[in-house]
Design an enzyme around this catalytic site. Structure first.
Site: not given
Ligand code: FAD
Length: 818
Positions: A481, A586-589
Site C-alpha cells: 500500500e 479489498q485494498c491492496p487486492g
C-alpha cells in the site's frame, strides 16, 4: 361556503390546494400564480439543462387545466397579487397578459410565494449573458444558450446546491465550466473537510474551481463576459449563471404588516398560521421550529414546503395538524458523488458556543456501501456529531457514491424520533450483501461513537498533521500500500508486527495511527492504549480521507468521463488490451492482481483494469510511477473506475540515464509457527513482490511447519524424528493463533472473519507468493534438527542454508524476523 385564496402555485401552494379539496368538497379554492406554470419540478430544472432529464414535459407535474378539472380549483396563472388588504380581506391582483388590476376577496389566505435568487448590484450584472435559474422559462433560455454556436464555456457563480448542480449539468452539455465561490468551500451544510471530498471530485470532473474568491465585476463585450474576481483573477465565459443565494418573496407580507423575523421570514405558529389568524404562510417564506436546537429557523427546501402546505390545508379544513420542526435534511448529486446532511454541522455548533470535547463529540468513519465482496461496493465517509452523553445527535454528513441516501435518512429519522448514539448502535437494518453489511454504516457510526464516549478511542482532527507537528504518525499499512501512497516522516509498522515493535515508539509523544480507511488503525490504537500508551489519537477515516482533504497537495490529471450505454458497455472503443476485473476487491487486492497479471504480459503490452473502489485510481497512478510502468489513462465509466496500464516505462529519454543501484530486495526469516505471524509475513511478502521487489522467505525451526504438506508422507524416519514429526503441526491448515486461540475457537473465528471479509487464506497467500516468484527457502539445518524431510514439504520450496539466506539479505534493504 368558505373561500380560500392561495398565492403561489408550486410546491407549498399546489399541495395545499389539492389537499384542501380532498378534505372539503365545498370550499371555494382560488390559486393565483404569477408565472406561466403551476406545480412544476423546480428541483429538476438543472438536470434539464444538462439533458439528463430530456423531456421538458416531465417537469410539469400538474397542468392548470388538469388541476381545474380534477380538483375544481380556480387556477389563474399569469395573475400577480399586488397587495393584501387585511382589514377588508381583499387582494389586488394584476392580470399580467392585459395589465388589468382587479380585486379578489378571501376568507382565508395562504401565502406560498417562495423565494427568488439574489441579484446583487455588481457592476455588469445586467448583461443578458448573466442568468439566474429559478423557473421553467429561465431553464428554457439557459438550455438554449448553452447550445448556441460559439458558446463553449460557462462560469457559475456560487457553490450552493443549485450552483454545483448547474456546474455539473453544463459540463454534461459539453461546456468548459468554472465554478466561483466566495467562501473557502462549496455546499455550506457540510463542514470544510467533508466539502474537500467534493472539491476534489468537482476538479476531477474537469470543472475549474475558484474558492475563496468573490466576483468584483462582469464585463460583456458582446461575445463573452469577463468575470473579474476580488483577487484580480479573471474568468471569461459566454454564459454566466448567478447562483449566490435566495431571499424570501416577503414583500406582500411585509406591506400587509405581518410580523417578519430577522431573515425576512413570515412568523408562523406550529399550525402555519401567521400573526393574522386568517392568513397562513408555508414554504420558503415561512419561519418554522428548529428541530435540533429549538427556537425558530428557516428551511427553504421542497420537503418542508410540501408538508407545510398539507398541514395548512388540514387546519383550514378544521383539523389540528402541527408542523413539528425542520432539521434541514438535504441531499445533492455532485457528478458521481452524493453528499447529504441532516441537522447541524460542526461550524454551527461552534457558532452557538459549543466546544468539541466539552459539549459535543464527533466521529468520522469510512464504510462500504455494501459488503466489499459483492460487486460495486463503494466507500462513503460519514461524520456524526453528538452530545457528550450520547443522548442527542446534533447532525450527520455523508459523502460517497452509493447508499448515501438511505444512511442519511436513517440518521434523520433517528434524530426526529429523539434517538441517540445507543439507538444508532441498536437499529436493526435490512442486510444482504448487495445492499449493506451485517453491521450497516449507520450501526458502525453508532459503535464508533459509543467507543468515543466510553473512552476506548479518541479521534485526531482531520488536519492534525499540520496542527500537531510533534506527533508521531504511525502507518500500520502493508508495504504494497505504501508504494501507492506514503506519508513522509511516518513510522511504518504493519499492524501484524505492532505488538512486537512497540519499543520503536516514543511513549511520551502523541501517536496518530492511520491506515487506508481507519479500521486497522483503530485496532492499532487499541493495541497501543492497552499497552499503556496514553496519548493515542486515531486519524479519522484513514489515508484515503487524508489524501482527499489535502488533495491540492497530490494533484492528479483529471479523469476522463466516458459515456456508458444502457447495457453498461463503454461507448468509446478501448485500445486492444488484456482486461482485469478487480471490482469488489479489498485494498491492496487490486494492486496485487495488477502485478500478477503484468508479470504474464510481454513488455509494452496493455492491461485494462476496472475496480469499484475509487481509491484504486490514486493507488494505480503512484504504483505505476514507482514500478516503472506507464499509466496510459484513468477513466470513470458508469460506476466503474478503469485504468489502462502499459508494461514498462514510457518512451525512453534520449540521453543516457544514470541508474542508481540500491538494493531493493526484502528478506523475511519466518521462525514462528503461529498463524497470525505467518499470515503477516506472507502479506508483507506478497505486497513487496507486487511492487516488483525480489523477496526471499527463509523458514527455520517452528516456521518450517508452515511448509509441511497436510498429508503424512511415506518417508523413513528414526524413532525420535517420528515422535517429533507427530507432535509438530502438519502444514498451514493446522497453525494456531499466538493469542486467543481458546482451544482452537479463536483460530476458527479468525479464519471465518477473514473469509467473510474477503481476506485471502494463508494457503492462498502461500500459493500467490509462489506464483509471484517469492523465493521460499526451507532451512536445511533446522530441518535436520527437527526431523523434517524434503518430501514432506509443499511444492515450490527450495532447500537452502544460512549462506543462501545471507546472500539474499545482502541484496535487500529490508530484513524482517518473524
Ligand atoms: P415555490 O415552489 O418557489 O413557489 C412559489 C411560487 O409563488 C412561484 O411560482 C412564484 O411565481 C409565485 N409567486 C410569488 N409571488 C407571487 C405573487 N405576488 N403573486 C402570484 N404568485 C406569486 N429543494 C429541495 O428540497 N431539493 C432540491 O433538490 C431542490 N432543488 C432546487 C432546484 C432549483 C433550481 C430551485 C429553484 C429550487 C430547488 N429547491 C430544492 C428548493 C425548492 O424548490 C423550494 O424550497 C420549494 O419550491 C419552495 O416551495 P414554495 O411553495 O415556498 O415556493
Amino acid at each position: 361556503m368558505p373561500k380560500v385564496v392561495i398565492i403561489g402555485g408550486v410546491a407549498g401552494g399546489a399541495t395545499c390546494a389539492a389537499r384542501l379539496r380532498r378534505l372539503d368538497e365545498t370550499a371555494e379554492i382560488v390559486l393565483l400564480e404569477r408565472g406561466e406554470y403551476i406545480s412544476y419540478a423546480n428541483c429538476g430544472l438543472p438536470y434539464h439543462v444538462g439533458d439528463v432529464i430530456k423531456s421538458r414535459d416531465a417537469l410539469l407535474l400538474q397542468k392548470p387545466e388538469v388541476m381545474r378539472a380534477r380538483f375544481r380549483v380556480d387556477v389563474r396563472t399569469r395573475n400577480e397579487v399586488l397587495s393584501i388588504d387585511r382589514e377588508k380581506k381583499v387582494l389586488a391582483v394584476k392580470r399580467l397578459e392585459t395589465g388589468e388590476v382587479y380585486e379578489e376577496p378571501y376568507d382565508t389566505l395562504v401565502l406560498s410565494t417562495g423565494s427568488s435568487p439574489i441579484r446583487p448590484p455588481i457592476p455588469g450584472v445586467d448583461s443578458p449573458r448573466v442568468r439566474t435559474i429559478w423557473t421553467v422559462p429561465d431553464t428554457d433560455q439557459i438550455r438554449a444558450m448553452a447550445r448556441e454556436p460559439g458558446v463553449k464555456s460557462a462560469a457559475v457563480i456560487g457553490g450552493g446546491f443549485i450552483g454545483v448542480e448547474m456546474a455539473e449539468n453544463l459540463r454534461h452539455a459539453g461546456l468548459e465550466v468554472s465554478l466561483v465561490e466566495m467562501l473557502d468551500q462549496v455546499m455550506m451544510p457540510l463542514d470544510f473537510e467533508m466539502a474537500q471530498l467534493l472539491h476534489e471530485n468537482i476538479e476531477a470532473n474537469g470543472v475549474h474551481l475558484h474558492l475563496g474568491d468573490g466576483v468584483a465585476s462582469f464585463a460583456d463585450d458582446g461575445r463573452a463576459v469577463t468575470v473579474t474576481l476580488n483577487s484580480g483573477k479573471t474568468v471569461t465565459a459566454e454564459l454566466v449563471i448567478l447562483s449566490i443565494g435566495v431571499r424570501p418573496n416577503n414583500q406582500l407580507a411585509k406591506d400587509a404588516g405581518l410580523p417578519l423575523n430577522q431573515r425576512g421570514g413570515v412568523v408562523t405558529d406550529a399550525h402555519m398560521r401567521t400573526g393574522d389568524p386568517a392568513i397562513y404562510a408555508v414554504g420558503d417564506i415561512a419561519e418554522v421550529e428548529d428541530l435540533v436546537f429549538g427556537g425558530r429557523t428557516m428551511a427553504p427546501l421542497a420537503g418542508p414546503a410540501n408538508k407545510q402546505g398539507r398541514i395548512a390545508a388540514d387546519n383550514i379544513a378544521g383539523g389540528d395538524s402541527v408542523y413539528r420542526g425542520a432539521q434541514s435534511t438535504s441531499i445533492f448529486k455532485v457528478f458521481d458523488m452524493t453528499a447529504a446532511t441532516t441537522g447541524a454541522n460542526e461550524k454551527t455548533l461552534q457558532k452557538r458556543g459549543l466546544a468539541h470535547g466539552r459539549d459535543y463529540e464527533r466521529v468520522i468513519i469510512t464504510q462500504n456501501s455494501h459488503a466489499g465482496y459483492y460487486p460495486g461496493a463503494a466507500p462513503m465517509v460519514l461524520k456524526l456529531l453528538f452530545s457528550m452523553d450520547g443522548k442527542k445527535i446534533y447532525g450527520a454528513q455523508i459523502v460517497g457514491r452509493e447508499g448515501v441516501d438511505k444512511r442519511i435518512d436513517t440518521i434523520a429519522v433517528t434524530m426526529r424520533l429523539g434517538g441517540g448514539v445507543r439507538e444508532l448502535e441498536e437499529l436493526e437494518m435490512a442486510y444482504a450483501p448487495p445492499y449493506s453489511s451485517a453491521k450497516d454504516p449507520v450501526n458502525m457510526a453508532g459503535f464508533t461513537a459509543g467507543n468515543v464516549l466510553s473512552g476506548k478511542l479518541r479521534f485526531a482532527d482531520w488536519d492534525a498533521l499540520e496542527k500537531t507537528p510533534d506527533a508521531v504518525l504511525l502507518d500500520v499499512r502493508e508495504d504494497a500500500e505504501r508504494m501507492a501512497f506514503q506519508l513522509p516522516g511516518a513510522v511504518e509498522i504493519p499492524l501484524g508486527q505492532l505488538r512486537e515493535r512497540l519499543g520503536e515508539l516514543d511513549r511520551s509523544k502523541t501517536i496518530i495511527p492511520f491506515c487506508a480507511i481507519g479500521v486497522r488503525s483503530y485496532n492499532a490504537a487499541r493495541v497501543l492504549m492497552q499497552h499503556g500508551f496514553r496519548h493515542v489519537l486515531l486519524y479519522p477515516a484513514g489515508t484515503r480521507f487524508y489524501q482527499s482533504t489535502h488533495y491540492q497537495n497530490f494533484q492528479e490529471e483529471p479523469m476522463t468521463e466516458v459515456p456508458v450505454s444502457d447495457s453498461g458497455v463503454p461507448q468509446s472503443a478501448p485500445v486492444q488490451a488484456v482486461r482485469l476485473d478487480c471490482s469488489g476487491m479489498q485494498c491492496p487486492g487490486p494492486i496485487m492482481k495488477v502485478f500478477e497479471t503484468m508479470q504474464t504480459l510481454p513488455q509494452g503490452a496493455s492491461l485494462e483494469v476496472s475496480a469499484s473502489d475509487p481509491g484504486f485510481m490514486k493507488d494505480i497512478d503512484a504504483w505505476c510511477r514507482r514500478t516503472g510502468n506507464t499509466l496510459l489513462s484513468r477513466e470513470h465509466r458508469g460506476t466503474d473506475y478503469v485504468a489502462m496500464v502499459r508494461k514498462g516505462a514510457a518512451a525512453a529519454p534520449a540521453q543516457e540515464t544514470v541508474v542508481r543501484d540500491t538494493p531493493q530486495g526484502k528478506t523475511i526469516i519466518v521462525f514462528s509457527g503461529d498463524l497470525d505471524k505467518v499470515l503477516a509475513s506472507f502479506i508483507i511478502a506478497n505486497g513487496a513482490a507486487a511492487m516488483g521487489r525480489p523477496v526471499t522467505m527463509f523458514f527455520t525451526f517452528w516456521g518450517l511447519t508452515v511448509l509441511r504438506k497436510g498429508q503424512k508422507q511415506p518417508v523413513k524416519k528414526t524413532f525420535m524424528e517420528s515422535m517429533f514429526g507427530a507432535m509438530l503441526p502438519r502444514g498451514s491448515g493446522k497453525l494456531k493463533l499466538s493469542r486467543m486461540n481458546m482451544g482452537g475457537m479463536g483460530t476458527a473465528m479468525m479464519k471465518k472473519i477473514m473469509n467473510d471479509k474477503n481476506v485471502d487464506s494463508l494457503e492462498t497467500l502461500i500459493q500467490k507468493a509462489i506464483r509471484q516468484g517469492v523465493k521460499i527457502v526451507a532451512c536445511t539445518m533446522s530441518m535436520d534438527v527437527m526431523g523434517i524431510k524434503a518430501e514432506e514439504l509443499i511444492d515450490g520450496v527450495e532447500l537452502g542454508g544460512v549462506g543462501a539466506y545471507l546472500g539474499d539479505a545482502e541484496e535487500s534493504n529490508v530484513n524482517l524476523f518473524i
